[in-house]
Design an enzyme around this catalytic site. Structure first.
Site, mmCIF file in Angstrom:
data_model
loop_
_atom_site.group_PDB
_atom_site.id
_atom_site.type_symbol
_atom_site.label_atom_id
_atom_site.label_comp_id
_atom_site.label_asym_id
_atom_site.label_seq_id
_atom_site.Cartn_x
_atom_site.Cartn_y
_atom_site.Cartn_z
ATOM 1 N N HIS A 265 0.829 -1.205 0.000
ATOM 2 C CA HIS A 265 0.000 0.000 0.000
ATOM 3 C C HIS A 265 0.872 1.268 0.000
ATOM 4 O O HIS A 265 0.733 2.127 -0.871
ATOM 5 C CB HIS A 265 -0.919 -0.025 1.232
ATOM 6 C CG HIS A 265 -1.839 1.148 1.344
ATOM 7 N ND1 HIS A 265 -3.162 1.095 0.969
ATOM 8 C CD2 HIS A 265 -1.642 2.414 1.789
ATOM 9 C CE1 HIS A 265 -3.736 2.275 1.167
ATOM 10 N NE2 HIS A 265 -2.819 3.100 1.680
ATOM 11 N N GLU A 266 1.779 1.329 0.963
ATOM 12 C CA GLU A 266 2.605 2.542 1.076
ATOM 13 C C GLU A 266 3.531 2.699 -0.133
ATOM 14 O O GLU A 266 3.846 3.813 -0.538
ATOM 15 C CB GLU A 266 3.407 2.536 2.380
ATOM 16 C CG GLU A 266 2.571 2.503 3.667
ATOM 17 C CD GLU A 266 1.509 3.607 3.762
ATOM 18 O OE1 GLU A 266 1.705 4.686 3.167
ATOM 19 O OE2 GLU A 266 0.466 3.369 4.415
ATOM 20 N N HIS A 269 1.778 4.709 -2.768
ATOM 21 C CA HIS A 269 1.875 6.154 -2.494
ATOM 22 C C HIS A 269 3.261 6.658 -2.887
ATOM 23 O O HIS A 269 3.414 7.728 -3.483
ATOM 24 C CB HIS A 269 1.671 6.421 -1.000
ATOM 25 C CG HIS A 269 0.238 6.318 -0.536
ATOM 26 N ND1 HIS A 269 -0.779 7.049 -1.093
ATOM 27 C CD2 HIS A 269 -0.336 5.582 0.452
ATOM 28 C CE1 HIS A 269 -1.927 6.769 -0.461
ATOM 29 N NE2 HIS A 269 -1.679 5.876 0.472
ATOM 30 N N GLU A 295 -4.727 7.674 -3.062
ATOM 31 C CA GLU A 295 -5.224 6.393 -2.557
ATOM 32 C C GLU A 295 -5.478 5.425 -3.716
ATOM 33 O O GLU A 295 -5.352 4.215 -3.549
ATOM 34 C CB GLU A 295 -6.488 6.635 -1.721
ATOM 35 C CG GLU A 295 -6.856 5.519 -0.765
ATOM 36 C CD GLU A 295 -5.841 5.273 0.363
ATOM 37 O OE1 GLU A 295 -4.881 6.056 0.520
ATOM 38 O OE2 GLU A 295 -6.016 4.269 1.077
HETATM 39 ZN ZN ZN Z 1 -3.147 5.206 1.865
#
Ligand code: ZN
Length: 500
Positions: A265-266, A269, A295
């Site tokens: 997830h990170e 980003h 996101e």
């Molecule tokens: Zn996030």
């Protein structure tokens, strides 16, 4: 471009330098700082934030913007110069419309409310949080009046995180897929608990978890020459410069999911931030354009790639050889089903793909009432539980697992939640376009090749930074605004296959 424009850019870079220096202190606070450092660090961060704010709202900045406008005036809308001026004007207007006294009052109320919230949550005592929340809301309502809005005071807050988005558009988007989600989750529930995730809840050595997670996101294209991963209680991604975009994660020795999918997830980003056009470095344009678009990228690499069957065709043998005792006897299909198990749960951050947006809808609908004062605050826990039951079919046993679970309201972050759900919708839209351009992407993923997908995202989204708003970007890429049908189709196909 001429001297006046250059003078403005220099000024904006100086402000950004202060912000990014503050980011280093913030990262250190979350990752390294001993508890005793809290008071000193809060004072240093407050000073830097005041300096950056004063630089931005100063007459000098106003003059530089006005001067630059005479030079940039007729530049092409898509040019860096015109985009820089648009964004600088928007940032300036936002920072100057609220009196500094109110900004300071809010900052103080938020610091206090955060402490009270943490205590109330630990003691499962909503009543304790109520006066602090009331104060935050009173101040936020005043803020909305200064900020201005066309339809609903909530719009003033949404605009901070998702420029151009309005409460009525969010409501329409949510109403258009709430029913589908509720029936999807109910249909899965009817199938009984045919999918087990017990195999993910064995003992997994933390060093090996770290090595495996880093191997995966390195393959995605997260550049460790321009980044690193550390441990933090609440995982995040933070940018100091394009040469230094860091991620954090947290490890759980008896549950594989949090670190593995958290790292993916990170990294999404981080790849967005690492992929901004180097020509924009140091300026206000050199970051993601909105929280929703941001996101969409974390969800892409965490879920659309990281929870897909092609991905595990490639990755699973590696995971098995990392954890032979735990997974040696488990086939890839069983593992795939386990990581995609759907089960309504109380806590948003642990929610699966199918239930996640329902968690957000509960919060959004409540926030609308909070902002207008339509509901007495003491009714909040009851309202939360009623909505929760009607959307997810379960009732939180405590406020700790209900209305008190998230930090956002105590930090004054009203209007933030919808961006998580918008992100999920955008992922489906963007990924669909990438697949239309390169239908063989899933085959590549099954071979551990991610560059076609990543480069499509870089060329179409990352490189632009904040040049275009989320709406502009989405319209240009997909020919329509943010839309929920593609996300619903994605979920229906995925879970029909898993649950029959
Ligand atoms: Zn996030």
């Amino acid at each position: 471009m001429g001297e006046k424009y250059q003078a403005l850019v220099e000024r904006l870079k100086e402000i950004r330098n202060v912000d990014r220096a503050a980011a280093v202190l913030h990262w250190d606070q979350q990752v390294n700082m001993p508890r005793g450092g809290a008071r000193g660090r809060a004072a240093q961060l407050a000073t830097l934030s005041r300096i950056a704010h004063e630089l931005l709202i100063s007459d000098e900045t106003a003059r530089l913007i006005a001067d630059a406008e005479t030079e940039v005036g007729s530049a092409d809308y898509d040019s860096v110069e015109a985009s820089m001026l648009r964004v600088a004007k928007r940032d300036f207007r936002k920072s100057t419309c609220v009196p500094s006294s109110l900004v300071a009052e809010l900052a103080e109320a938020e610091t206090l409310a955060h402490e009270v919230w943490a205590e109330a949550r630990a003691q499962d005592n909503f009543g304790k949080f109520l006066p602090a929340l009331q104060r935050i809301l009173d101040l936020k309502r005043r803020e909305a009046e200064f900020r201005g809005y066309s339809e609903h005071p909530y719009d003033a807050f949404l605009d901070d995180y998702e420029p151009g988005m309005t409460a009525s558009r969010v409501k329409k988007l949510f109403d258009a897929h709430k029913g589908e989600l509720v029936s999807l989750v109910a249909a899965i529930k009817e199938r009984g608990d045919g999918v087990s995730d017990a195999l993910l809840r064995q003992t997994y050595d933390i060093d090996k978890q770290r090595a495996f997670g880093e191997q995966m996101v390195r393959a995605y294209g997260y550049d460790f020459e321009r980044g690193r991963q550390d441990v933090a209680v609440h995982p995040f991604c933070i940018t100091f410069s394009q040469g230094d975009v860091r991620i954090t994660t947290r490890y759980n020795s008896d549950y594989l999911n949090p670190a593995l999918f958290g790292t993916m997830h990170e990294s999404g980003h981080a790849m967005y931030e690492q992929g901004v056009d180097p020509a924009l470095e140091g300026t206000p344009l050199s970051r993601g354009t909105s929280l929703g678009v941001h996101e969409s990228q974390s969800r892409l690499w965490e879920n659309f790639v990281g929870r897909s069957r092609p991905f595990w065709t490639w990755a699973y043998p590696q995971l098995q050889s990392t954890f032979p005792d735990q997974l040696g006897g488990v086939d890839v299909e069983t593992f795939y089903r386990a990581i995609n198990r759907v089960a309504p749960s109380f806590v948003r951050v642990e929610a699966d793909e199918a239930t996640y947006n329902l968690h957000i809808m509960v919060r959004f609908e409540i926030e609308l009432d909070l902002v207008t004062g339509a509901v007495p605050l003491e009714k909040l826990p009851q309202l939360w539980n009623e909505k929760f039951e009607s959307y997810l079919g379960i009732v939180p046993p405590s406020d700790k697992l209900g209305v008190l679970q998230d930090v956002h309201w105590s930090s004054g972050l009203i209007g933030y939640f919808p961006t998580y759900a918008i992100g999920n919708l955008l992922t489906a839209q963007f990924y669909r376009q990438a697949l239309a351009a390169h239908p063989f992407i899933p085959d590549e993923i099954a071979q551990g090749k991610f560059d076609t997908l990543r480069e499509w995202m870089r060329a179409n989204i990352y490189q632009h930074g904040r040049k275009f708003t989320a709406d502009e970007l989405t319209q240009r890429l997909t020919g329509e605004p943010v839309e929920c049908s593609y996300f619903i189709t994605y979920l229906q196909e995925k879970y029909r296959d898993i649950y029959g």
